[in-house]
Write an enzyme that holds these catalytic residues in place. Structure first.
Site, mmCIF file in Angstrom:
data_model
loop_
_atom_site.group_PDB
_atom_site.id
_atom_site.type_symbol
_atom_site.label_atom_id
_atom_site.label_comp_id
_atom_site.label_asym_id
_atom_site.label_seq_id
_atom_site.Cartn_x
_atom_site.Cartn_y
_atom_site.Cartn_z
ATOM 1 N N TYR A 33 0.834 -1.204 0.000
ATOM 2 C CA TYR A 33 0.000 0.000 0.000
ATOM 3 C C TYR A 33 0.861 1.243 0.000
ATOM 4 O O TYR A 33 2.082 1.167 0.211
ATOM 5 C CB TYR A 33 -0.942 -0.004 1.213
ATOM 6 C CG TYR A 33 -0.277 0.292 2.546
ATOM 7 C CD1 TYR A 33 0.560 -0.629 3.149
ATOM 8 C CD2 TYR A 33 -0.470 1.512 3.182
ATOM 9 C CE1 TYR A 33 1.179 -0.357 4.366
ATOM 10 C CE2 TYR A 33 0.138 1.798 4.398
ATOM 11 C CZ TYR A 33 0.960 0.862 4.989
ATOM 12 O OH TYR A 33 1.585 1.141 6.179
ATOM 13 N N ARG A 52 7.971 4.198 -4.913
ATOM 14 C CA ARG A 52 8.050 3.206 -3.829
ATOM 15 C C ARG A 52 7.016 2.101 -4.043
ATOM 16 O O ARG A 52 7.304 0.916 -3.787
ATOM 17 C CB ARG A 52 7.830 3.897 -2.472
ATOM 18 C CG ARG A 52 8.030 2.937 -1.290
ATOM 19 C CD ARG A 52 8.018 3.648 0.040
ATOM 20 N NE ARG A 52 6.731 4.279 0.310
ATOM 21 C CZ ARG A 52 6.484 5.071 1.351
ATOM 22 N NH1 ARG A 52 7.455 5.366 2.220
ATOM 23 N NH2 ARG A 52 5.293 5.602 1.528
ATOM 24 N N ARG A 100 -7.392 -20.578 -1.549
ATOM 25 C CA ARG A 100 -6.308 -20.402 -0.590
ATOM 26 C C ARG A 100 -5.221 -21.470 -0.734
ATOM 27 O O ARG A 100 -5.374 -22.608 -0.296
ATOM 28 C CB ARG A 100 -6.860 -20.408 0.840
ATOM 29 C CG ARG A 100 -5.811 -20.026 1.877
ATOM 30 C CD ARG A 100 -6.396 -20.017 3.285
ATOM 31 N NE ARG A 100 -5.383 -19.666 4.278
ATOM 32 C CZ ARG A 100 -4.479 -20.532 4.750
ATOM 33 N NH1 ARG A 100 -4.473 -21.774 4.348
ATOM 34 N NH2 ARG A 100 -3.577 -20.130 5.633
ATOM 35 N N LYS A 149 6.628 -1.864 1.753
ATOM 36 C CA LYS A 149 5.442 -1.315 2.440
ATOM 37 C C LYS A 149 4.264 -2.282 2.297
ATOM 38 O O LYS A 149 3.353 -2.068 1.499
ATOM 39 C CB LYS A 149 5.103 0.073 1.875
ATOM 40 C CG LYS A 149 4.194 0.894 2.774
ATOM 41 C CD LYS A 149 4.239 2.356 2.413
ATOM 42 C CE LYS A 149 3.234 3.203 3.164
ATOM 43 N NZ LYS A 149 3.436 3.251 4.615
ATOM 44 N N GLU A 182 12.647 2.394 13.784
ATOM 45 C CA GLU A 182 11.735 3.428 13.266
ATOM 46 C C GLU A 182 10.482 3.416 14.127
ATOM 47 O O GLU A 182 10.364 2.634 15.067
ATOM 48 C CB GLU A 182 11.391 3.183 11.794
ATOM 49 C CG GLU A 182 10.674 1.871 11.536
ATOM 50 C CD GLU A 182 10.287 1.665 10.074
ATOM 51 O OE1 GLU A 182 10.075 2.655 9.354
ATOM 52 O OE2 GLU A 182 10.184 0.490 9.667
ATOM 53 N N LEU A 207 11.434 1.520 6.794
ATOM 54 C CA LEU A 207 10.777 1.874 5.538
ATOM 55 C C LEU A 207 11.435 3.128 4.968
ATOM 56 O O LEU A 207 11.673 4.082 5.714
ATOM 57 C CB LEU A 207 9.287 2.138 5.796
ATOM 58 C CG LEU A 207 8.484 2.373 4.526
ATOM 59 C CD1 LEU A 207 8.155 1.044 3.861
ATOM 60 C CD2 LEU A 207 7.205 3.148 4.816
HETATM 61 N N1 PDD Z 1 3.038 4.958 7.439
HETATM 62 N N2 PDD Z 1 7.802 3.705 8.664
HETATM 63 C C1 PDD Z 1 6.665 2.980 8.702
HETATM 64 C C2 PDD Z 1 6.712 1.623 9.333
HETATM 65 C C3 PDD Z 1 5.487 3.496 8.156
HETATM 66 O O1 PDD Z 1 4.355 2.768 8.188
HETATM 67 C C4 PDD Z 1 5.489 4.801 7.582
HETATM 68 C C5 PDD Z 1 4.265 5.402 6.960
HETATM 69 C C6 PDD Z 1 6.704 5.523 7.568
HETATM 70 C C7 PDD Z 1 6.816 6.890 6.961
HETATM 71 O O2 PDD Z 1 6.738 6.850 5.561
HETATM 72 P P1 PDD Z 1 6.151 8.064 4.714
HETATM 73 O O3 PDD Z 1 6.921 9.278 5.109
HETATM 74 O O4 PDD Z 1 6.347 7.689 3.318
HETATM 75 O O5 PDD Z 1 4.683 8.211 5.090
HETATM 76 C C8 PDD Z 1 7.836 4.933 8.113
HETATM 77 C C9 PDD Z 1 1.814 5.421 6.805
HETATM 78 C C10 PDD Z 1 1.599 6.896 6.933
HETATM 79 C C11 PDD Z 1 0.654 4.592 7.329
HETATM 80 O O6 PDD Z 1 0.807 3.388 7.379
HETATM 81 O O7 PDD Z 1 -0.405 5.136 7.644
#
Ligand code: PDD
Length: 287
Positions: A33, A52, A100, A149, A182, A207
């Protein structure tokens, strides 16, 4: 006003938006996503988000469901049809629906595409930023490909729920060496006593945040001191400032970690400056 969701080629009312029970996203979390910020009705940093997304699909060998320009068109339609001025757009692609089986399905199975948009009041985010947020540290129990992601977000849900129970808005994942990898849904940063901005280098354990990349551009352009290196939780406790970055929070000050005040317990000067600078560097798409 009814919300409209894009599901596999159709724009449908929210209440009727559904995917199949044997969608591999539902059965195996076999999907990826993107979450993009929407500002003034436009996508922020669209090119980086789409790059990405393409990379995530490639790493998992999921077919690109349509050309990138067509996906962007869908995102813009969903923003427009939901009258979102400020908020987020969510795009998910799974490997599709098939009986499945752990093995990948036949190549004729097409990926599932879902897109939603939601308004978020900028004033509310700004209010949080004015006071700063608390974070709670948690062991990093995720897999070894956190650079992709994926929708496999259970460890993040568990960590964020534990954080919420402790009055914190975000969790910081800590690896076996006591280093911060993170946030549960954000990248983590500190500012040391000399004013250097520190964040972990990219790797399989974090990420590649789009907000992170854009903020790095801003920091370099500003001529501020930047060090990309892992930092320990103990170092974060003693930092002058701390913050997180994500598409929904942009640059958000962290004022407490595990109940201890960071600096004087208020958003610091550097993070406030970076929060202001961020949107001058973020690319606002014209479509
Ligand atoms: N999350 N690290 C993780 C584990 C994340 O899920 C996210 C973003 C980030 C930051 O990435 P970016 O700057 O591209 O949003 C880092 C999104 C916002 C979410 O899952 O809602």
């Amino acid at each position: 006003m009814s919300r409209i969701v894009y599901v596999n080629g159709r724009y449908v009312p929210y209440a009727r938006a559904a995917v199949h029970v044997e969608d591999r996203g539902f059965q195996f979390a076999d999907g990826i996503y993107e979450v993009c910020e929407v500002r003034g009705g436009h996508l922020v940093d669209e090119a980086r988000h789409m790059a990405r997304l393409t990379r995530s699909l490639g790493e998992l060998q999921i077919a690109q469901p349509m050309r990138t320009a067509a996906l962007v068109h869908v995102m813009r339609q969903v923003i427009r049809r939901n009258h979102v001025r400020n908020g987020l757009v969510y795009l998910q692609v799974t490997r599709g629906t098939a009986p499945r089986e752990f093995y990948f399905p036949d190549a004729s199975v097409t990926p599932t595409v879902v897109c939603l948009a939601r308004s978020i009041s900028p004033a509310r985010v700004d209010t949080n930023a004015a006071s700063g947020i608390a974070v709670k540290s948690m062991p990093d129990i995720r897999w070894q490909r956190c650079d992709i992601k994926t929708v496999m977000l259970l460890p993040a849900c568990l960590a964020k729920e534990a954080a919420r129970k402790d009055g914190a808005r975000e969790a910081w994942f800590i690896d076996n060496d006591g280093l911060v990898t993170e946030g549960a849904s954000s990248n983590a940063w500190i500012v040391d006593q000399s004013g250097a901005v520190i964040t972990r280098p990219l790797g399989a354990d974090n990420l590649p945040g789009v907000t992170r990349a854009t903020l790095l551009d801003a920091i370099k352009e500003e001529g501020m001191q930047l060090i990309e290196r892992p930092f320990a939780l103990t170092e974060a406790y003693a930092a002058r400032e701390a913050f997180i970055t994500s598409a929904t929070q942009t640059v958000m000050p962290v004022v407490r970690i595990d109940g201890r005040s960071v600096g004087d317990g208020k958003p610091g000067a550097i993070v406030q400056r970076l929060r202001l600078k961020f949107h001058q560097f973020a690319a606002i798409s014209s479509g």
